[in-house]
Design an enzyme around this catalytic site. Structure first.
Site, PDB file in Angstrom:
ATOM      1  N   LYS A   1      13.247   4.541  -6.669  1.00 46.78           N
ATOM      2  CA  LYS A   1      12.610   4.933  -5.412  1.00 46.78           C
ATOM      3  C   LYS A   1      13.674   5.035  -4.322  1.00 46.78           C
ATOM      4  O   LYS A   1      14.559   4.176  -4.232  1.00 46.78           O
ATOM      5  CB  LYS A   1      11.560   3.886  -5.031  1.00 46.78           C
ATOM      6  CG  LYS A   1      10.720   4.276  -3.814  1.00 46.78           C
ATOM      7  CD  LYS A   1       9.681   3.188  -3.504  1.00 46.78           C
ATOM      8  CE  LYS A   1       8.811   3.562  -2.320  1.00 46.78           C
ATOM      9  NZ  LYS A   1       7.827   2.502  -1.997  1.00 46.78           N
TER      10      LYS A   1
ATOM     11  N   SER B   1       2.034  -0.368  -2.577  1.00 50.67           N
ATOM     12  CA  SER B   1       2.836   0.848  -2.779  1.00 50.67           C
ATOM     13  C   SER B   1       3.331   1.078  -4.199  1.00 50.67           C
ATOM     14  O   SER B   1       3.773   2.176  -4.524  1.00 50.67           O
ATOM     15  CB  SER B   1       4.030   0.849  -1.824  1.00 50.67           C
ATOM     16  OG  SER B   1       3.629   1.299  -0.557  1.00 50.67           O
TER      17      SER B   1
ATOM     18  N   SER C   1       3.100   4.165  -1.383  1.00 48.64           N
ATOM     19  CA  SER C   1       4.213   5.016  -1.039  1.00 48.64           C
ATOM     20  C   SER C   1       5.122   5.385  -2.204  1.00 48.64           C
ATOM     21  O   SER C   1       5.880   6.346  -2.104  1.00 48.64           O
ATOM     22  CB  SER C   1       5.053   4.335   0.039  1.00 48.64           C
ATOM     23  OG  SER C   1       5.657   3.166  -0.481  1.00 48.64           O
TER      24      SER C   1
END
Lengths: 468, 486
Positions: free
Chosen positions: B83, B182, B158
């Site tokens: 990420k 997330s 996210s």
């Protein structure tokens, strides 16, 4: 109407640990090359986290104990949020409501000055404004240097007290070996909060802050100036403006730097990146056990040894001379502490001289084997060859001892005869000439004569008018 | 070649076995994934940055080790996605924000360096909501990520990029971060496995902070065993993160056995089955509960009375920390820097241009709740409620081994559906946020399909008992069998 000043101090001191407060960058804020001692952490790069410097914690706890403070068993870190280019994270890691130390005091010049709190935080970087340019540069060498902040109670009433407090604090921090505290370098920064009110009034007057004071003298003089300035305004029925003022060293006056508009809101909240600090009894005892003799203790000890207060002060404030004094009297127990202190404070002494040799010299003088004048000469030689025994030095100097008063009088008579001009000057009342004649006698006796006695004899001989 | 290309479908464990047997090379695995990315990323937009050269280089290095019989471990030679909220040395680290569009980190996040040391091949950086603020990956400056199951829908957020990348077989596994859901919500939306570890189990050093007291890095994988592999490697004390714990992962014996479910006490907190839970999600989760029951697990009804306060607590604590954590983006040292007429103006210009709306909204909220006069009413109160939420969970462990809940109230929503209404977007987190508030670990895994979209369930465990969660999850995974399928 009579007025009184109410003064409190905020003092910051950089701790001279090896590494910075929350990272392993070298703690060397005065490195000549900008942005040399930096790393992602003290540059506030995204993703970085602080790790506490345990030594800095130890040291602030130690300073708290040295200043009679309570130590919080549970202390924590907080973020102080504000924007400035020298503050890389946009917040300073500090301590808000649970400082490491609180409620202490220092006795300075017989007056007890309360200490509200001592906490630990990180220093900021430094802005540099190149002359004539429309930009500023930032040096982050200082960013993240451990910084202790001490806040006093508003117990101070004069400039001298303020300066004395700061000086005593400096002495304590130096004794503990935790900060270099050079004010001119900003290693120790004193800020004064000062207000003036009618004598005996309950409420405080409007507070003015004085900043950028880089000497004890500046602290003293700026405070006294400010007391005077504020008193005068109040006497004329005026109002004090709440503001920050600077000190102009040349003009010896304070000047307005910026008006304090609304109070800054720093949005303090607990630092989530650091666990709270729990201080165990064990940790405290361990720190207590390594606190050296503090200045106040030293002064008392010297006074109890019979050292006059002014000498005790010098031996305390110049630690190296006090240490030497202690060594000498420890080795030579028979010596009179008072006179040893006198010699160490008054004379130029090379502390490389073996303490036992210095003790021997003191003993020679004590036993009247040599007089003070010779003693000084021996000391001079010792200073340049500190490895040499003073007994040997005296031997080498081939000093004749004067056989009683008669020999001295003979010499004086001879000097008076050969220096008739000086004798005449004396008669005309020129004191300088007496000094000259005494000097001649001392020279003749290679310093062995007692100068006071010599002077007495010369004066009485000239006064009796016998110029045979 | 096409067979070789099919390698991207492998799990980490499967790929590892092939690497160990020298039947496949790490370079083949990397190429298969890179080709897949090339083919799929245009429509899915799961990756912000792909570093093909570096990936192939480290794959070749892994092959060299493997050839000489010195494979470093289960992750050596395995291609993964990271990420873009995790710093990687020499690589652009954007956090999905314009303000860091061209920021190249000079250091590796601890988890990144740990993965590198384990021999993992890092393919690139995955898309995300800006600074991890969002539940749909729509707030990314680099455009939204699409859900591989339905390109008109969001992948969640996210960590939507990591979830979509794993679900679309662009990498064998990925790292995500989870502050309020997330990792878990996108895992549920994309039909993969995701773990939000116990707070302190995994180092946060190098993770661009959103809310420091809630953030955790965790694995996002195709199955439970893979999540366990990654977690066992990235967890543990890091001297660079003072909030990380002395913790060593100990795998429980008796792998993959449905048998393990027998006698396990599974708590069903009733509060999670209100909260606007849609029938299709409820049905899938209730089916799963029945499966557990059939396998001999004891189903226990339980109450976590403070659950309904968790979201409000979260939306005070999180923005407060955000407002402070994001203060460093001032245009002075790195990132976007706009010139202003003066210092303040420069700050304003930089941040106005650099941050998106959701980030600005949270900075404003956070600044407000920390302001003098409001601190006690909001932040301090929220911290007190946080303690109460935690206590709910502490009490639960006296009765149960794990808790089982839905992950989200509904199925993946359409792109654009919730962007105009931040509050409905915030409600996406209602079942995941309490877990971050309590600091406990939770794993999300698929439990069924509805209208061609995956539904997930959440297994919540006691702090540092990830091993128990994994054991139970593996049992259920075997029981459940494969879901969906391309």
């Amino acid at each position: 109407m009579k007025y009184e000043a109410v003064i409190g101090l905020e003092i910051h001191a950089e701790l001279n640990t090896e590494s910075k407060m929350f990272c392993s960058s070298k703690n060397d804020p005065f490195h000549s090359e900008p942005n040399k001692n930096i790393c992602p952490v003290c540059m506030g790069l995204p993703g970085t986290l602080p790790v506490m410097n345990r030594k800095a914690l130890d040291w602030v706890i130690m300073s708290g104990l040295a200043m009679n403070c309570q130590i919080n068993k549970f202390s924590k870190w907080d973020r102080k949020n504000y924007y400035y280019p020298d503050l890389p994270k946009g917040y300073q890691i500090s301590q808000y409501d649970l400082p490491l130390a609180y409620k202490g005091f220092l006795e300075v010049g017989g007056k007890k000055i309360g200490i509200t709190r001592i906490h630990l935080e990180e220093d900021t970087g430094k802005l540099i404004h190149p002359k004539g340019e429309d930009y500023s540069l930032v040096d982050f060498n200082r960013s993240g240097v451990p910084l202790m902040e001490l806040v006093t109670e508003p117990d101070i009433t004069t400039g001298l007290q303020a300066a004395n407090f700061a000086q005593e604090l400096q002495l304590i921090l130096r004794t503990l070996g935790i900060s270099k505290t050079n004010m001119e370098k900003g290693e120790m920064r004193v800020e004064v909060n000062i207000s003036v009110r009618e004598m005996g009034a309950q409420s405080f007057g409007t507070k003015v802050e004085i900043k950028n004071l880089n000497s004890f003298m500046a602290v003293e003089k700026s405070v006294d100036f400010e007391i005077h300035r504020q008193t005068e305004i109040l006497q004329k029925g005026g109002k004090i403006v709440q503001e920050t003022r600077g000190w102009n060293e040349d003009k010896r006056l304070t000047f307005s730097q910026r008006a304090k508009e609304t109070a800054m809101d720093y949005r303090y909240f607990p630092e989530p990146d650091l666990p709270p600090v729990e201080i165990s009894q064990e940790w405290l005892s361990q720190i207590k056990s390594i606190i050296p003799e503090l200045p106040a203790e030293r002064r008392t000890r010297y006074k109890n040894m019979g050292v006059p207060a002014n000498y005790a002060e010098v031996l305390t404030s110049i630690g190296i001379s006090g240490d030497y004094f202690d060594k000498v009297v420890r080795i030579c127990k028979a010596l009179n502490a008072r006179s040893v202190a006198n010699w160490i404070v008054q004379e130029e002494v090379n502390f490389q001289i073996k303490p036992e040799f210095f003790g021997d010299l003191m003993q020679l003088i004590d036993d009247k084997k040599i007089n003070v004048t010779i003693g000084r000469e021996v000391l001079k030689r010792l200073n340049s060859s500190p490895e040499k025994s003073p007994i040997k030095i005296v031997e080498e100097m081939d000093i004749r001892t004067l056989n009683g008063a008669n020999e001295l009088i003979e010499i004086i008579d001879r000097i008076l005869k050969t220096n008739s001009q000086a004798v005449n000057d004396c008669k005309k009342g020129k004191d300088m000439a007496i000094g000259y004649l005494v000097g001649q006698v001392m020279k003749e006796t290679r310093g062995q004569a007692d100068s006071i006695k010599t002077r007495e004899i010369i004066v009485s001989k000239i006064a009796s008018g016998r110029d045979d | 070649m096409s067979e070789r290309e099919g390698l991207y479908k492998l799990t980490i464990l499967q790929a590892g076995e092939l690497l160990d047997r020298h039947e496949v090379a790490s370079v083949d695995l990397a190429n298969a994934c890179l080709n897949r990315i090339e083919k799929k990323n245009k429509e899915i937009n799961a990756f912000i940055t792909v570093d093909k050269e570096a990936a192939l280089e480290s794959a070749a290095a892994a092959d060299k080790r493997i050839k000489s019989g010195k494979r470093l471990g289960v992750l050596d030679g395995v291609p993964l996605g990271i990420k873009d909220v995790l710093s990687q040395k020499g690589v652009r680290t954007t956090a999905g924000s314009r303000i860091l569009e061209n920021y190249i980190s000079p250091f590796d996040a601890t988890v990144v360096s740990v993965l590198k040391k384990a021999g993992a091949v890092i393919l690139g950086k995955t898309n995300m909501d800006e600074f991890a603020m969002g539940s749909s990956t729509e707030s990314s400056y680099f455009g939204p990520t699409k859900n591989p199951w339905d390109l008109e829908r969001v992948p969640g957020g996210s960590s939507g990029g990591s979830a979509a990348a794993v679900a679309a077989d662009m990498c064998l596994g990925a790292l995500g971060s989870d502050t309020g859901g997330s990792i878990r919500q996108p895992a549920a939306y994309c039909g993969i496995v995701g773990l939000k570890p116990t707070y302190g189990a995994v180092s946060r050093y190098g993770l661009l902070a959103m809310a420091s007291s809630l953030d955790q890095v965790g694995p996002m994988t195709k199955d439970v065993a893979d999540a366990e592999i990654i977690f066992s490697i990235i967890s543990g004390k890091d001297s660079m993160d003072s909030t990380s714990s002395n913790y060593e992962y100990k795998k429980l014996d008796g792998d993959n056995l449905v048998e393990n479910l027998k006698g396990k006490k599974i708590g069903i907190p009733k509060e999670f089955f209100g909260l606007g839970l849609k029938d299709n999600v409820r049905k899938a989760v209730e089916n799963a509960i029945n499966d557990f029951k059939k396998a001999g697990a004891e189903i226990i009804d339980i109450s976590l009375p403070h659950t309904s306060y968790a979201l409000a607590t979260y939306y005070i604590i999180m923005p407060a920390e955000v407002s402070s954590n994001l203060a460093r983006f001032d245009g002075i040292r790195y990132g976007l820097s706009e010139e202003g007429r003066n210092l303040i103006d420069g700050y304003l210009e930089t941040r106005a241009k650099g941050f998106g709306n959701e980030v600005k909204r949270r900075i404003m909220l956070g600044t407000y709740v920390l302001s003098a006069g409001y601190y006690d009413a909001y932040y301090k109160k929220a911290q007190k409620v946080r303690t109460l939420v935690k206590a709910d969970y502490d009490r639960a462990w006296e009765k149960v081994d794990v808790l089982l809940t839905p992950v989200t109230p509904s199925l993946p929503f359409k792109i654009g559906e919730k962007t105009s209404d931040p509050l409905t977007m915030y409600l996406e987190d209602v079942m995941t946020v309490p877990i971050n508030i309590a600091g406990v670990p939770a794993l999300v895994m698929p439990c069924g399909m509805s209208n061609g979209l995956p539904v997930g369930l959440q297994l919540i465990g006691k702090s540092f008992e990830e091993n128990k969660i994994f054991q139970i999850a593996k049992g259920y995974e075997m029981l459940r069998g494969k879901i969906g399928g391309e």
